[in-house]
Design an enzyme around this catalytic site. Structure first.
Site, PDB file in Angstrom:
ATOM      1  N   ARG A 124      -4.788 -37.705 -56.309  1.00  0.00           N
ATOM      2  CA  ARG A 124      -4.851 -38.866 -56.407  1.00  0.00           C
ATOM      3  C   ARG A 124      -6.101 -39.332 -55.512  1.00  0.00           C
ATOM      4  O   ARG A 124      -6.940 -40.894 -56.061  1.00  0.00           O
ATOM      5  CB  ARG A 124      -3.658 -39.577 -56.017  1.00  0.00           C
ATOM      6  CG  ARG A 124      -2.487 -39.449 -57.784  1.00  0.00           C
ATOM      7  CD  ARG A 124      -1.734 -40.427 -56.798  1.00  0.00           C
ATOM      8  NE  ARG A 124      -0.705 -39.651 -55.660  1.00  0.00           N
ATOM      9  CZ  ARG A 124       0.478 -39.626 -54.684  1.00  0.00           C
ATOM     10  NH1 ARG A 124       0.969 -40.797 -54.562  1.00  0.00           N
ATOM     11  NH2 ARG A 124       0.835 -39.145 -53.984  1.00  0.00           N
ATOM     12  N   PHE A 125      -6.737 -38.642 -54.742  1.00  0.00           N
ATOM     13  CA  PHE A 125      -7.466 -39.319 -53.620  1.00  0.00           C
ATOM     14  C   PHE A 125      -8.588 -37.863 -53.579  1.00  0.00           C
ATOM     15  O   PHE A 125      -8.549 -37.518 -52.401  1.00  0.00           O
ATOM     16  CB  PHE A 125      -6.657 -40.012 -52.219  1.00  0.00           C
ATOM     17  CG  PHE A 125      -5.542 -40.533 -52.254  1.00  0.00           C
ATOM     18  CD1 PHE A 125      -5.985 -41.715 -52.707  1.00  0.00           C
ATOM     19  CD2 PHE A 125      -4.315 -40.205 -51.742  1.00  0.00           C
ATOM     20  CE1 PHE A 125      -5.397 -42.651 -52.842  1.00  0.00           C
ATOM     21  CE2 PHE A 125      -3.373 -41.652 -51.789  1.00  0.00           C
ATOM     22  CZ  PHE A 125      -3.679 -42.201 -52.201  1.00  0.00           C
ATOM     23  N   GLY A 126      -9.638 -38.334 -54.444  1.00  0.00           N
ATOM     24  CA  GLY A 126     -10.393 -37.356 -54.102  1.00  0.00           C
ATOM     25  C   GLY A 126      -9.668 -35.656 -54.732  1.00  0.00           C
ATOM     26  O   GLY A 126      -8.776 -35.716 -54.833  1.00  0.00           O
ATOM     27  N   GLU A 127     -11.309 -34.875 -54.289  1.00  0.00           N
ATOM     28  CA  GLU A 127     -10.797 -33.123 -54.450  1.00  0.00           C
ATOM     29  C   GLU A 127     -10.506 -32.698 -53.297  1.00  0.00           C
ATOM     30  O   GLU A 127     -10.978 -32.601 -52.417  1.00  0.00           O
ATOM     31  CB  GLU A 127     -12.292 -33.016 -55.469  1.00  0.00           C
ATOM     32  CG  GLU A 127     -12.721 -33.945 -56.176  1.00  0.00           C
ATOM     33  CD  GLU A 127     -14.216 -33.488 -56.707  1.00  0.00           C
ATOM     34  OE1 GLU A 127     -14.564 -33.142 -55.915  1.00  0.00           O
ATOM     35  OE2 GLU A 127     -14.914 -33.910 -57.451  1.00  0.00           O
ATOM     36  N   ASP A 242       6.197 -39.094 -48.971  1.00  0.00           N
ATOM     37  CA  ASP A 242       5.857 -38.320 -50.265  1.00  0.00           C
ATOM     38  C   ASP A 242       6.179 -36.731 -49.813  1.00  0.00           C
ATOM     39  O   ASP A 242       5.345 -35.838 -50.780  1.00  0.00           O
ATOM     40  CB  ASP A 242       4.591 -38.263 -50.837  1.00  0.00           C
ATOM     41  CG  ASP A 242       3.834 -38.509 -51.571  1.00  0.00           C
ATOM     42  OD1 ASP A 242       4.643 -38.357 -53.086  1.00  0.00           O
ATOM     43  OD2 ASP A 242       2.397 -38.407 -51.777  1.00  0.00           O
TER      44      ASP A 242
END
Ligand SMILES: Nc1ncnc2c1ncn2[C@@H]1O[C@H](COP(=O)(O)OP(=O)(O)OP(=O)(O)O)[C@@H](O)[C@H]1O
Ligand SMILES: *[C@@H]1O[C@H](CO)[C@@H](O)[C@H](O)[C@H]1NC(C)=O
Ligand SMILES: *[C@@H]1O[C@H](CO)[C@@H](O)[C@H](O)[C@H]1NC(C)=O
Ligand SMILES: *[C@@H]1O[C@H](CO)[C@@H](O)[C@H](O)[C@H]1NC(C)=O
Ligand SMILES: [Mg+2]
Length: 412
Positions: A124-127, A242
């Site tokens: 979800r947040f970048g690579e 999470d």
């Protein structure tokens, strides 16, 4: 105005008479003073403007520094490299005394020397990239500046005093790289070539000791996160929020490490406060506990967040147990609730299933015919009770699995 003058000193003295104009004379006398005053005034105003401009800039910089303390070391890195040639990451990390990671200067120096090799994942947040530093592989999670908050939070949690543990993904460094128009935010951690538990279970099966090693190490990591240690060498209690197979990494010796701490919350019993206002229903919908799905969780009680983690942990060990190969029999890899919700379930899908219908993943019959799988299935059921207070604690699970491991060792 009449100006006249006369003389009677000598004959025709009038010829030499010069009229003296009072205004002109006055002007001539004042002129240099006014000029000087004017110049002085202009200089003063200029100085004032400059002074206020620089002051403002400085305070702005200070504010920025406070927000991202990594800017502190900007100048110093260029002038001297704090790293000793030949030192490995292990050498560096073994000698940190604070228990909360490397000094910022060292972190930045490492980050600037990393070579990115290949992309290994997208979340979800970048690579996430595999990178190389002095011949060692590292994982680099790259956030865009849009997700600065997520980067900042995750770094903050990883730098929690005394967080380091074999069962938590090892944090190495954080850095922000600004090229004028764009800021890249880096989070550098240990690299594990086997990837996430999800990746690993999708392609591999495990044997009984392998399953227990995984479950024990995840329970260990969760116990370490959840535990509050008081004193100067202590740590706050942390809830992950999470937990899922994609956020657990598999190490080369088959133990696991918990990763992705970006949504975690910390609790300090001295002040009886959680460090950020806990927004409910973050995390991944498929793994959310019933009380999180229907918003009945009591957020004033920190144990509630731990209990929600335990529910998610139960789903993770269900995923592992399916891949446990006993006598050539095992189940195919599947996500929890694969058979009852769509690939990207909505909150309503999950709420109906988990809260209203009170469904849980199915336990295959074959799990009853093997002691280890029987105990593990009992643990998972006790992790996903509807009544959160009745669920096991991470510490309890850790002990139960350790006992089971000892029994299995005796059988061998
Ligand atoms: N330290 C690491 N070593 C090896 N592989 C990693 C590491 N960290 C992440 N990965 C790989 O990169 C993938 C993407 O990780 P990321 O945490 O960005 O997303 P995700 O967990 O798949 O999804 P989400 O954004 O919901 O957390 C992981 O699934 C894993 O395969
Ligand atoms: C900065 O980086 C971004 C993304 O990598 C790129 O698109 C942009 O052109 C770069 N800008 C400069 C000034 O180098
Ligand atoms: C990791 O945490 C567990 C659980 O708290 C603890 O028993 C273990 O000693 C810790 N290991 C290290 C290396 O800190
Ligand atoms: C796995 O490797 C770690 C070091 O990376 C070591 O501390 C741990 O004891 C090993 N565990 C097992 C079960 O082999
Ligand atoms: Mg993740």
């Amino acid at each position: 105005m009449n100006i006249h003058s006369c003389c009677n000193d000598y004959d025709y003295c009038n010829l030499d008479l010069r009229l003296k104009f009072p205004e002109a004379q006055g002007f001539n006398a004042i002129h240099p003073i006014i000029l000087a005053a004017l110049v002085l005034l202009i200089l003063l105003i200029c100085a004032l403007i400059f002074a206020t401009f620089f002051c403002k800039k400085k305070t702005q910089q200070k504010k920025k520094k406070k927000k991202q303390s990594f800017n502190d070391v900007e100048g110093s890195v260029a002038s001297r490299d704090p790293l000793i040639p030949g030192q490995s990451l292990k050498d560096l990390l073994d000698h940190t005394t604070s228990g909360s990671g490397l000094p910022l200067l060292v972190q930045r120096s490492i980050a600037r020397q990393i070579q990115l090799l290949e992309i290994i994942g997208k979340g979800r947040f970048g690579e996430v990239w595999r990178g190389r530093w002095r011949g060692e592989s590292v994982a680099v999670k790259i956030f865009s500046s849009r997700d600065e908050q997520s980067w900042f939070r995750e770094v903050e949690i990883y730098q929690t005093v005394m967080l380091r543990n074999d069962s938590i993904l090892g944090f190495i460094a954080a850095d922000n790289k600004d090229n004028g128009t764009w800021t890249q935010l880096w989070l550098i951690t240990d690299y594990h070539e086997r990837g996430s538990l999800f990746d690993y279970l999708s392609k591999n099966t495990v044997d009984i000791p392998g399953m227990l090693k995984m479950a024990a190490s995840i329970a260990n990591g969760l116990a370490h996160l959840h535990m509050e240690i008081l004193g100067t060498q202590g740590k706050p209690a942390i809830a992950h929020r999470d937990l899922k197979s994609k956020n657990i990494l598999v190490k080369s010796n088959g133990t696991c490490a918990i990763a992705d701490l970006g949504l975690a919350v910390r609790y300090d019993s001295m002040t009886n406060s959680v460090d950020i206002p806990p927004n409910t229903r973050v995390g991944t919908k498929r793994y959310l506990a019933p009380e999180v799905l229907d918003d009945s969780i009591s957020i004033n009680h920190f144990d509630s967040f731990k209990r929600a983690d335990i529910y998610s942990f139960g789903l993770c060990i269900w995923e592992i147990a399916r891949r446990c190969n006993v006598g050539g029999i095992f189940e195919e890899y599947q996500l929890p609730y694969y058979d009852v919700v769509p690939f990207d379930p909505t909150l309503d899908d999950m709420r109906k299933l988990v809260c209203v219908d009170r469904q849980r993943p199915q336990i295959p019959n074959r799990w009853q015919s093997c002691e280890a799988l029987r105990v593990v299935s009992k643990i998972m059921k006790e992790c996903w009770y509807q009544n959160a207070a009745a669920r096991l604690t991470a510490l309890r699970i850790k002990k139960t699995i350790a006992n089971l491991e000892a029994q299995e060792d005796l059988k061998m």
